[in-house]
Scaffold this motif. Sequence first.
Motif, PDB file in Angstrom:
ATOM      1  N   VAL A 258      47.661  32.854  29.812  1.00 47.47           N
ATOM      2  CA  VAL A 258      46.437  31.938  30.907  1.00 47.47           C
ATOM      3  C   VAL A 258      46.068  32.645  31.714  1.00 47.47           C
ATOM      4  O   VAL A 258      46.780  32.438  33.226  1.00 47.47           O
ATOM      5  CB  VAL A 258      46.970  30.322  31.481  1.00 47.47           C
ATOM      6  CG1 VAL A 258      45.860  29.232  31.107  1.00 47.47           C
ATOM      7  CG2 VAL A 258      47.541  29.930  29.475  1.00 47.47           C
ATOM      8  N   ILE A 259      44.755  32.418  32.232  1.00 43.56           N
ATOM      9  CA  ILE A 259      43.831  33.003  33.206  1.00 43.56           C
ATOM     10  C   ILE A 259      43.525  31.750  33.580  1.00 43.56           C
ATOM     11  O   ILE A 259      43.352  31.876  35.075  1.00 43.56           O
ATOM     12  CB  ILE A 259      42.467  34.217  32.120  1.00 43.56           C
ATOM     13  CG1 ILE A 259      43.439  35.109  31.678  1.00 43.56           C
ATOM     14  CG2 ILE A 259      41.398  34.060  33.359  1.00 43.56           C
ATOM     15  CD1 ILE A 259      41.414  35.947  30.946  1.00 43.56           C
ATOM     16  N   GLU A 260      43.298  30.752  32.996  1.00 38.84           N
ATOM     17  CA  GLU A 260      42.547  29.049  33.994  1.00 38.84           C
ATOM     18  C   GLU A 260      42.102  28.605  33.241  1.00 38.84           C
ATOM     19  O   GLU A 260      42.511  27.926  30.946  1.00 38.84           O
ATOM     20  CB  GLU A 260      41.439  29.477  34.776  1.00 38.84           C
ATOM     21  CG  GLU A 260      40.116  29.645  33.290  1.00 38.84           C
ATOM     22  CD  GLU A 260      38.365  30.118  33.385  1.00 38.84           C
ATOM     23  OE1 GLU A 260      38.116  29.594  35.254  1.00 38.84           O
ATOM     24  OE2 GLU A 260      38.260  30.380  32.852  1.00 38.84           O
TER      25      GLU A 260
ATOM     26  N   GLY B  25      33.685  32.995  41.968  1.00 37.33           N
ATOM     27  CA  GLY B  25      34.592  32.448  43.083  1.00 37.33           C
ATOM     28  C   GLY B  25      35.565  33.574  43.101  1.00 37.33           C
ATOM     29  O   GLY B  25      36.904  33.291  43.408  1.00 37.33           O
ATOM     30  N   VAL B  26      35.345  34.279  41.862  1.00 39.37           N
ATOM     31  CA  VAL B  26      36.472  35.441  41.672  1.00 39.37           C
ATOM     32  C   VAL B  26      36.425  36.707  41.921  1.00 39.37           C
ATOM     33  O   VAL B  26      34.810  36.520  41.137  1.00 39.37           O
ATOM     34  CB  VAL B  26      37.071  35.062  39.330  1.00 39.37           C
ATOM     35  CG1 VAL B  26      37.821  36.104  39.063  1.00 39.37           C
ATOM     36  CG2 VAL B  26      37.641  33.982  39.901  1.00 39.37           C
ATOM     37  N   ILE B  27      36.668  37.448  42.424  1.00 36.56           N
ATOM     38  CA  ILE B  27      36.235  38.911  42.814  1.00 36.56           C
ATOM     39  C   ILE B  27      37.258  40.077  42.322  1.00 36.56           C
ATOM     40  O   ILE B  27      38.577  40.042  42.704  1.00 36.56           O
ATOM     41  CB  ILE B  27      36.111  38.802  44.165  1.00 36.56           C
ATOM     42  CG1 ILE B  27      34.975  37.856  44.391  1.00 36.56           C
ATOM     43  CG2 ILE B  27      35.859  40.072  45.095  1.00 36.56           C
ATOM     44  CD1 ILE B  27      34.808  37.366  46.074  1.00 36.56           C
TER      45      ILE B  27
ATOM     46  N   ILE C  35      42.451  41.170  25.198  1.00 35.84           N
ATOM     47  CA  ILE C  35      40.944  40.777  25.274  1.00 35.84           C
ATOM     48  C   ILE C  35      41.220  39.355  25.306  1.00 35.84           C
ATOM     49  O   ILE C  35      42.274  39.049  25.062  1.00 35.84           O
ATOM     50  CB  ILE C  35      40.962  40.951  24.348  1.00 35.84           C
ATOM     51  CG1 ILE C  35      41.319  41.811  23.178  1.00 35.84           C
ATOM     52  CG2 ILE C  35      39.126  40.331  23.201  1.00 35.84           C
ATOM     53  CD1 ILE C  35      40.562  42.566  21.707  1.00 35.84           C
ATOM     54  N   GLU C  36      40.000  38.372  26.574  1.00 34.86           N
ATOM     55  CA  GLU C  36      39.638  37.400  25.833  1.00 34.86           C
ATOM     56  C   GLU C  36      39.551  36.407  25.129  1.00 34.86           C
ATOM     57  O   GLU C  36      38.628  36.928  24.568  1.00 34.86           O
ATOM     58  CB  GLU C  36      38.696  37.080  27.457  1.00 34.86           C
ATOM     59  CG  GLU C  36      39.246  37.034  29.303  1.00 34.86           C
ATOM     60  CD  GLU C  36      38.227  36.958  29.577  1.00 34.86           C
ATOM     61  OE1 GLU C  36      37.335  37.865  30.459  1.00 34.86           O
ATOM     62  OE2 GLU C  36      37.715  36.203  29.747  1.00 34.86           O
ATOM     63  N   LEU C  37      39.890  35.335  25.051  1.00 36.36           N
ATOM     64  CA  LEU C  37      39.854  34.240  24.580  1.00 36.36           C
ATOM     65  C   LEU C  37      39.911  33.006  24.821  1.00 36.36           C
ATOM     66  O   LEU C  37      40.321  32.683  25.466  1.00 36.36           O
ATOM     67  CB  LEU C  37      41.208  34.244  23.036  1.00 36.36           C
ATOM     68  CG  LEU C  37      40.949  33.480  21.791  1.00 36.36           C
ATOM     69  CD1 LEU C  37      39.983  34.079  20.742  1.00 36.36           C
ATOM     70  CD2 LEU C  37      42.659  33.683  21.395  1.00 36.36           C
TER      71      LEU C  37
HETATM   72  P1  AMP Z   1      38.087  32.161  36.408  1.00 35.68           P
HETATM   73  O1  AMP Z   1      36.389  32.210  36.516  1.00 35.68           O
HETATM   74  O2  AMP Z   1      38.992  32.052  36.717  1.00 35.68           O
HETATM   75  O3  AMP Z   1      37.459  32.219  34.441  1.00 35.68           O
HETATM   76  O4  AMP Z   1      37.253  34.096  36.219  1.00 35.68           O
HETATM   77  C1  AMP Z   1      36.436  34.559  35.747  1.00 35.68           C
HETATM   78  C2  AMP Z   1      36.600  35.800  35.290  1.00 35.68           C
HETATM   79  O5  AMP Z   1      36.893  36.837  35.669  1.00 35.68           O
HETATM   80  C3  AMP Z   1      37.332  35.162  33.437  1.00 35.68           C
HETATM   81  O6  AMP Z   1      36.898  35.123  32.360  1.00 35.68           O
HETATM   82  C4  AMP Z   1      38.487  36.987  33.319  1.00 35.68           C
HETATM   83  O7  AMP Z   1      37.395  37.738  32.310  1.00 35.68           O
HETATM   84  C5  AMP Z   1      39.087  37.957  34.656  1.00 35.68           C
HETATM   85  N1  AMP Z   1      39.538  37.455  35.535  1.00 35.68           N
HETATM   86  C6  AMP Z   1      40.276  35.965  36.138  1.00 35.68           C
HETATM   87  N2  AMP Z   1      41.470  36.258  36.616  1.00 35.68           N
HETATM   88  C7  AMP Z   1      41.800  37.505  35.904  1.00 35.68           C
HETATM   89  C8  AMP Z   1      43.170  38.295  35.693  1.00 35.68           C
HETATM   90  N3  AMP Z   1      44.300  37.666  36.102  1.00 35.68           N
HETATM   91  N4  AMP Z   1      42.934  39.347  35.331  1.00 35.68           N
HETATM   92  C9  AMP Z   1      42.011  39.753  34.855  1.00 35.68           C
HETATM   93  N5  AMP Z   1      41.610  39.264  34.437  1.00 35.68           N
HETATM   94  C10 AMP Z   1      40.372  37.955  35.247  1.00 35.68           C
END
Ligand code: AMP
Length: 429
Positions: free
Chosen positions: A287-289, A158-160, A197-199
């Motif tokens: 926080v991304i999610e 669901g993320v584009i 960088i993600e964590l």
């Molecule tokens: P999610 O389904 O929210 O985990 O998003 C999938 C992936 O998309 C994440 O693990 C990130 O690599 C990337 N992503 C999501 N949101 C962002 C954002 N706001 N900025 C950059 N990358 C993102």
Amino acid sequence: MNILVIGSGGREHAISWKLAQSERCDKLFVAPGNAGTASFAQNVEVGVTDFQGIKQLVLSEKIDLVVVGPEAPLVEGIVDFFKSDADLQSVLILGPDSEGAKLEGSKDFSKAFMQKHNVPTAFSKTFTKETALEGLAYLDTQEGPYVLKADGLAAGKGVIITESREEAKEQLKAMLLDAKFGEASAKVLVEQFLSGIELSVFVLSDGKNYVILPEAKDYKRIGEGDTGLNTGGMGAVSPVPFADAAFMQKVDEQVVKPTMAGLQSEGIDYKGFIFIGLMNMDGEPYVIEYNVRMGDPETEVVFPRIESDVLDLFEAATKGQLNQESLEINPKTAVTSVVVAGGYPEAYKKGDEMAFPEEMEGRFMFHAGTVLKEGKVLTNGGRVMALTGMADTLELAVEKSQALASEVKFNDKYYRKDIGQDLLALIQK
Ligand code: AMP
Ligand code: GLY
């Protein structure tokens, strides 16, 4: 105690393997489980959202504790189902109720939660079918890369993210007007792009007290050098070199504490895992999610590093007594490489016979998509196994994990050969 673990992936193999090490673990069931869990626990053919089937199993086997692995049953309310059923009320269950599970089940809910409780996150606006035109106009005011997120669960798709404004507009229309992800894209978030960088950070909460489990880095793309399609995860490393004590202190103060306080002030009695996907942007966590479960394959590097009795921890979490527990962590590095069926994450084959190398010190073979049929282990999913190596250094752990990945045999196997290489380059700088 009799324990039931719900799920069938590498995550559930790693969690049940650790539970089985507890002296207090009597009978251990996994529903539905895989060929790996079948070797030390009893698999039961019950689906993860078959609440009536789970109830029958819990009552007939006198289960004391249920550990929920994946998000679907949590979002669908398995914890609410247990709490409202007279026969199940006294059974301990690890996981949030459906209100808590909205942190993962609705990105609009979790974004509003973060904004309200001052948890650092990307700026975003939410649009619906009715406000689609405003959404398109909004994209015209933004610079790329554009991040679009379906509000609901969309099987990780669901993320584009796109550099092209035209593509972003097309996708926004497809999601809102053509229901590209069904109900899940009835609302869409247009989010600021975060670079860094993600964590993955994991918290075990009892509603009030919490412990932070070892952090991990995940490798999401199918191709080496982080290229190609997104997957469930192709590998993981723990600990993560850039997540030093100072950074983790920031994560605790700026992210975990406000999250816990927010849950309490919303009246959400959160007993379970919170998986926080973070971006480290110039040393600051965003926080991304949130996810309401452990990560997969992160669990396959996090759990081998936990030295404490996880049954004690899980029981304490369900009883609001985590403040009485201590968490002991092995300082070694764990690396996992995921072997997948050729074609994954698109179409792939199932049912191929597998062969395995020997068990050895510091090498752990977690099954994901496998099944035991007539004494043979067959592939049964896209991600087939997570192969973990543990050693004193990252370099040696990578070597062990990759050796296992090359030694496991089945037709048309694929795995990434660069797991951990980015982090090795980072520490060698
Ligand atoms: P999610 O389904 O929210 O985990 O998003 C999938 C992936 O998309 C994440 O693990 C990130 O690599 C990337 N992503 C999501 N949101 C962002 C954002 N706001 N900025 C950059 N990358 C993102
Ligand atoms: N490995 C990422 C996840 O479990 O969502």
